[in-house]
Scaffold this motif. Structure first.
Motif, short mmCIF file in Angstrom:
data_model
loop_
_atom_site.label_atom_id
_atom_site.label_comp_id
_atom_site.label_asym_id
_atom_site.label_seq_id
_atom_site.Cartn_x
_atom_site.Cartn_y
_atom_site.Cartn_z
N ASN A 25 98.24 6.87 21.86
CA ASN A 25 97.14 7.03 22.81
C ASN A 25 95.80 7.30 22.13
O ASN A 25 94.76 7.06 22.73
CB ASN A 25 97.44 8.17 23.79
CG ASN A 25 98.10 7.69 25.07
OD1 ASN A 25 97.53 7.69 26.14
ND2 ASN A 25 99.36 7.26 24.94
N PHE A 26 95.85 7.81 20.89
CA PHE A 26 94.58 8.03 20.18
C PHE A 26 93.99 6.67 19.83
O PHE A 26 94.58 5.89 19.10
CB PHE A 26 94.78 8.85 18.92
CG PHE A 26 93.51 8.99 18.12
CD1 PHE A 26 92.49 9.79 18.57
CD2 PHE A 26 93.35 8.28 16.94
CE1 PHE A 26 91.30 9.90 17.84
CE2 PHE A 26 92.18 8.37 16.20
CZ PHE A 26 91.14 9.19 16.66
N ASN A 27 92.79 6.41 20.34
CA ASN A 27 92.18 5.10 20.17
C ASN A 27 90.83 5.22 19.48
O ASN A 27 89.84 5.63 20.10
CB ASN A 27 92.01 4.42 21.53
CG ASN A 27 91.67 2.95 21.40
OD1 ASN A 27 90.66 2.60 20.80
ND2 ASN A 27 92.50 2.10 21.96
N PRO A 28 90.75 4.88 18.19
CA PRO A 28 89.48 5.00 17.45
C PRO A 28 88.40 4.08 18.00
O PRO A 28 87.21 4.40 17.91
CB PRO A 28 89.86 4.62 16.03
CG PRO A 28 91.10 3.79 16.17
CD PRO A 28 91.83 4.36 17.33
N ALA A 29 88.79 2.94 18.57
CA ALA A 29 87.79 2.04 19.16
C ALA A 29 87.09 2.72 20.33
O ALA A 29 85.87 2.58 20.50
CB ALA A 29 88.47 0.75 19.62
N ALA A 30 87.85 3.46 21.13
CA ALA A 30 87.26 4.17 22.26
C ALA A 30 86.31 5.27 21.78
O ALA A 30 85.26 5.51 22.40
CB ALA A 30 88.37 4.78 23.13
N VAL A 31 86.67 5.92 20.68
CA VAL A 31 85.81 6.97 20.12
C VAL A 31 84.48 6.38 19.64
O VAL A 31 83.40 6.91 19.95
CB VAL A 31 86.52 7.69 18.95
CG1 VAL A 31 85.57 8.68 18.28
CG2 VAL A 31 87.77 8.40 19.45
N ILE A 32 84.56 5.28 18.90
CA ILE A 32 83.34 4.64 18.41
C ILE A 32 82.49 4.13 19.56
O ILE A 32 81.26 4.27 19.56
CB ILE A 32 83.70 3.49 17.44
CG1 ILE A 32 84.28 4.06 16.15
CG2 ILE A 32 82.47 2.64 17.14
CD1 ILE A 32 84.75 3.01 15.16
N ALA A 33 83.13 3.54 20.56
CA ALA A 33 82.40 3.04 21.72
C ALA A 33 81.68 4.17 22.45
O ALA A 33 80.54 4.01 22.90
CB ALA A 33 83.35 2.32 22.67
N ALA A 34 82.36 5.33 22.56
CA ALA A 34 81.73 6.47 23.22
C ALA A 34 80.53 6.98 22.43
O ALA A 34 79.49 7.31 22.99
CB ALA A 34 82.76 7.59 23.40
N LEU A 35 80.68 7.03 21.09
CA LEU A 35 79.57 7.47 20.25
C LEU A 35 78.38 6.51 20.33
O LEU A 35 77.23 6.93 20.25
CB LEU A 35 80.04 7.61 18.79
CG LEU A 35 81.05 8.73 18.51
CD1 LEU A 35 81.53 8.67 17.06
CD2 LEU A 35 80.42 10.10 18.80
N LYS A 36 78.69 5.23 20.46
CA LYS A 36 77.65 4.20 20.55
C LYS A 36 77.17 3.98 21.99
O LYS A 36 76.27 3.17 22.24
CB LYS A 36 78.18 2.88 20.00
CG LYS A 36 78.44 2.88 18.50
CD LYS A 36 77.14 2.89 17.74
CE LYS A 36 77.37 2.77 16.24
NZ LYS A 36 76.10 2.73 15.48
N LYS A 37 77.80 4.70 22.93
CA LYS A 37 77.47 4.58 24.35
C LYS A 37 77.56 3.11 24.81
O LYS A 37 76.65 2.58 25.45
CB LYS A 37 76.09 5.15 24.63
CG LYS A 37 75.97 6.64 24.32
CD LYS A 37 74.59 7.20 24.62
CE LYS A 37 74.54 8.69 24.29
NZ LYS A 37 73.19 9.26 24.55
N THR A 38 78.66 2.50 24.44
CA THR A 38 78.90 1.09 24.76
C THR A 38 80.25 0.95 25.45
O THR A 38 81.22 1.58 25.04
CB THR A 38 78.90 0.23 23.49
OG1 THR A 38 77.63 0.37 22.82
CG2 THR A 38 79.12 -1.24 23.83
N ASN A 39 80.30 0.13 26.48
CA ASN A 39 81.56 -0.14 27.18
C ASN A 39 82.17 -1.41 26.62
O ASN A 39 81.76 -2.52 26.99
CB ASN A 39 81.31 -0.27 28.68
CG ASN A 39 82.62 -0.35 29.47
OD1 ASN A 39 83.71 -0.46 28.88
ND2 ASN A 39 82.53 -0.28 30.78
N LEU A 40 83.13 -1.27 25.73
CA LEU A 40 83.74 -2.43 25.09
C LEU A 40 84.56 -3.27 26.07
O LEU A 40 84.86 -4.43 25.79
CB LEU A 40 84.65 -1.98 23.94
CG LEU A 40 83.94 -1.45 22.69
CD1 LEU A 40 84.96 -0.98 21.67
CD2 LEU A 40 83.03 -2.52 22.08
N ARG A 41 84.90 -2.70 27.21
CA ARG A 41 85.69 -3.45 28.18
C ARG A 41 84.85 -4.49 28.92
O ARG A 41 85.38 -5.29 29.69
CB ARG A 41 86.33 -2.50 29.19
CG ARG A 41 87.36 -1.54 28.59
CD ARG A 41 88.17 -0.87 29.68
NE ARG A 41 89.11 0.08 29.15
CZ ARG A 41 88.92 1.40 29.14
NH1 ARG A 41 87.79 1.89 29.63
NH2 ARG A 41 89.83 2.21 28.67
#
Length: 221
Positions: free
Chosen positions: A31-47
């Motif tokens: 469940n730990f997702n580094p992509a989600a962490v980076i996206a949150a830091l960049k304030k970007t919705n990768l979805r």
């Protein structure tokens, strides 16, 4: 057989509990997702862009190769650690590592903490195979790269690994439970890449040569 030690009564008593424990541990780690962490830091919705997945490929498209590589390495690591730690937690369960590795792929693909919308699972799957059998990992990687070079389609690596890995695991270990765990993880990979399969049929799947040419023509170069 799942166990290598213990009486028949002990096997009956602990097999289900330890199997579920292995799967659950791997799932939570996945469940730990580094992509989600980076996206949150960049304030970007990768979805909402690129491949619309929380994985290394989409991070590469959105934030560059270095961050994509970091995400891939972390995803490989969580698949690797799920196997190694599960083996230590459940030493009598021969298939503990494979079950936990399968759980990590499931957790990466369908993370409960991210509303069951994660990545496609290839890196976590690779980490699982690396932990189970480093030689097999290298064989699959080298053969997979060869297939990519011949076909010019990077996604072929996923299909090749997903189809070959369960049978090679069965050949190497001769354990039905390990085979089933890896087979389930392989099924998840193929299911998550079903759109790529359609793209291949329609001739719209991305080619390696096109990506290399794009990199050469990018302003950074």
């Amino acid at each position: 057989m799942l166990f290598v030690t213990g009486s028949i009564s002990e096997r009956r008593e602990f097999v289900l509990l330890e199997a579920l424990g292995s799967l659950s541990f791997g799932y939570l780690l996945g469940n730990f997702n580094p992509a989600a962490v980076i996206a949150a830091l960049k304030k970007t919705n990768l979805r909402e862009q690129g491949t619309k997945n929380l994985g290394a490929t989409n991070v590469t498209l959105a934030f560059g190769f270095r961050r994509g590589l970091l995400v891939m390495l972390v995803d490989i690591l969580k698949g690797f650690l799920s196997v190694k730690v599960a083996k230590m937690l459940f030493p009598r369960l021969v298939a503990a590592g494979a079950l936990a590795g399968c759980g990590s792929v499931l957790g990466h693909v369908y993370p409960v903490f991210l509303r069951f919308r994660g990545g496609k699972g290839l890196a976590a799957f690779g980490g699982m195979i690396l932990a189970l059998d480093p030689l097999l990992f290298l064989i699959l990687l080298m053969l997979g790269i060869g297939v990519i070079l011949v076909t010019d389609y990077p996604v072929i690596l996923t299909f090749f690994v997903a189809v070959a890995a369960p049978w090679l695991i069965l050949w190497r270990f001769g354990n039905g439970w390990m085979f089933c765990a890896v087979l389930l993880a392989s099924g998840l990979l193929l299911f998550k890449h079903r759109e790529n399969i359609m793209n291949l049929k329609n001739g719209t799947e991305g080619r390696l040569s096109a990506y290399i040419q794009k990199r050469k023509n990018s302003p950074e170069n």
